[in-house]
Scaffold this motif. Sequence first.
Motif, PDB file in Angstrom:
ATOM      1  N   ALA A  72      88.040  57.522 -16.066  1.00 58.79           N
ATOM      2  CA  ALA A  72      89.352  57.661 -15.886  1.00 58.79           C
ATOM      3  C   ALA A  72      89.537  58.594 -14.549  1.00 58.79           C
ATOM      4  CB  ALA A  72      89.527  58.793 -17.353  1.00 58.79           C
ATOM      5  N   GLU A  73      88.202  59.282 -14.595  1.00 57.59           N
ATOM      6  CA  GLU A  73      88.993  59.402 -13.305  1.00 57.59           C
ATOM      7  C   GLU A  73      89.013  58.932 -11.926  1.00 57.59           C
ATOM      8  OE1 GLU A  73      85.806  63.708 -13.348  1.00 57.59           O
ATOM      9  OE2 GLU A  73      84.728  61.638 -13.962  1.00 57.59           O
ATOM     10  N   HIS A  76      92.028  57.826 -11.622  1.00 52.09           N
ATOM     11  CA  HIS A  76      93.501  58.942 -11.318  1.00 52.09           C
ATOM     12  C   HIS A  76      92.742  59.043 -10.169  1.00 52.09           C
ATOM     13  CE1 HIS A  76      95.126  63.321 -12.023  1.00 52.09           C
ATOM     14  NE2 HIS A  76      95.414  62.443 -12.450  1.00 52.09           N
ATOM     15  N   TYR A 103      99.446  55.752 -17.321  1.00 55.96           N
ATOM     16  CA  TYR A 103      99.034  57.209 -18.244  1.00 55.96           C
ATOM     17  C   TYR A 103      98.865  58.186 -17.326  1.00 55.96           C
ATOM     18  CZ  TYR A 103      97.015  59.992 -21.204  1.00 55.96           C
ATOM     19  OH  TYR A 103      96.752  61.197 -21.585  1.00 55.96           O
ATOM     20  N   THR A 104      98.239  58.032 -16.150  1.00 58.64           N
ATOM     21  CA  THR A 104      97.907  58.683 -15.528  1.00 58.64           C
ATOM     22  C   THR A 104      98.780  58.831 -14.211  1.00 58.64           C
ATOM     23  OG1 THR A 104      96.757  56.919 -13.904  1.00 58.64           O
ATOM     24  CG2 THR A 104      95.361  58.485 -15.216  1.00 58.64           C
ATOM     25  N   ARG A 106     102.922  59.437 -14.140  1.00 58.95           N
ATOM     26  CA  ARG A 106     103.314  59.386 -14.420  1.00 58.95           C
ATOM     27  C   ARG A 106     104.893  59.572 -13.977  1.00 58.95           C
ATOM     28  NH1 ARG A 106     103.923  59.524 -20.315  1.00 58.95           N
ATOM     29  NH2 ARG A 106     101.929  59.369 -20.970  1.00 58.95           N
ATOM     30  N   THR A 150      99.004  52.071 -12.163  1.00 60.93           N
ATOM     31  CA  THR A 150      97.957  53.085 -12.224  1.00 60.93           C
ATOM     32  C   THR A 150      98.307  54.006 -10.243  1.00 60.93           C
ATOM     33  OG1 THR A 150      96.020  51.918 -11.131  1.00 60.93           O
ATOM     34  CG2 THR A 150      96.325  52.169 -13.323  1.00 60.93           C
TER      35      THR A 150
END
Length: 234
Positions: A72-73, A76, A103-104, A106, A150
């Motif tokens: 996830a990082e 991001h 999700y990351t 928006r 993303t």
Amino acid sequence: MAILEIENLYAYYGMAESLHGVSLSLEEGQIVGVIGPNGAGKSTLLDSIMGLVKTKGSIRLAGREITGLQPAELVHGGIGYAPERAHLFPYMSVRDNLLVGAYTARNDIEKNLELVHNLFPVLRERWAQETATQSGGERQMVSLGRALMTSPKLLLVDEPTIGLAPKICVGIAEALVKLNRETGLTILIAEQNVSFAMQLASHIHVLESGSVAVDGPVDKLRADPELAKAYFGT
Ligand SMILES: Nc1ncnc2c1ncn2[C@@H]1O[C@H](COP(=O)(O)OP(=O)(O)O)[C@@H](O)[C@H]1O
Ligand SMILES: [Mg+2]
């Protein structure tokens, strides 16, 4: 500047070592291909970049060491991943599968949806369709689209042509080239389909049993008759 630098990377599944000291680097704006037969370690390499496999060695994203970070990082931090065989949510719509990727990012949803729809107009038309009922080519488009949602600086694409008809592969190739030309996005593609990879990439790394056997600019590799014969079937 190098956006991704991999140095002496080893990858492990339990006791088994699947990458044996792989090094590779990507300059910003490049398309680089990793080719090799089934089991060579292409997916392991991409999964390693994504923090999904236990590794030893160095992976730097824009100069920053990223080994040990969570997936996830990394998303991001600007790595988008379209994994092998897409892994979509089959009973969700095209639109909802795309939004999972957002999700990351928006704040970029509108802009990124526009980018994805311009690249793959069929997804704009079929936004409400469940991905389970789509063709393989369209599912691959959703997978690439989800990764683009993303807002990546670096896009990892694992075998986008697997199981697709040659004509559909051409469409995918054109979309990736357009994406690279128009947005400058850096792309790392893993492929068994050598001609597909050679068509897109400026540089190629040939993986064999977890090691880089040969690497260099596509033009140079093509010009070497021995290499061309051994690896590119020409
Ligand atoms: N989840 C896993 N557990 C154990 N071994 C694996 C796993 N995934 C891949 N491998 C092994 O790692 C090696 C490289 O596989 P992979 O990266 O999937 O190759 P490729 O993507 O080039 O086909 C193979 O020997 C494969 O059997
Ligand atoms: Mg694979």
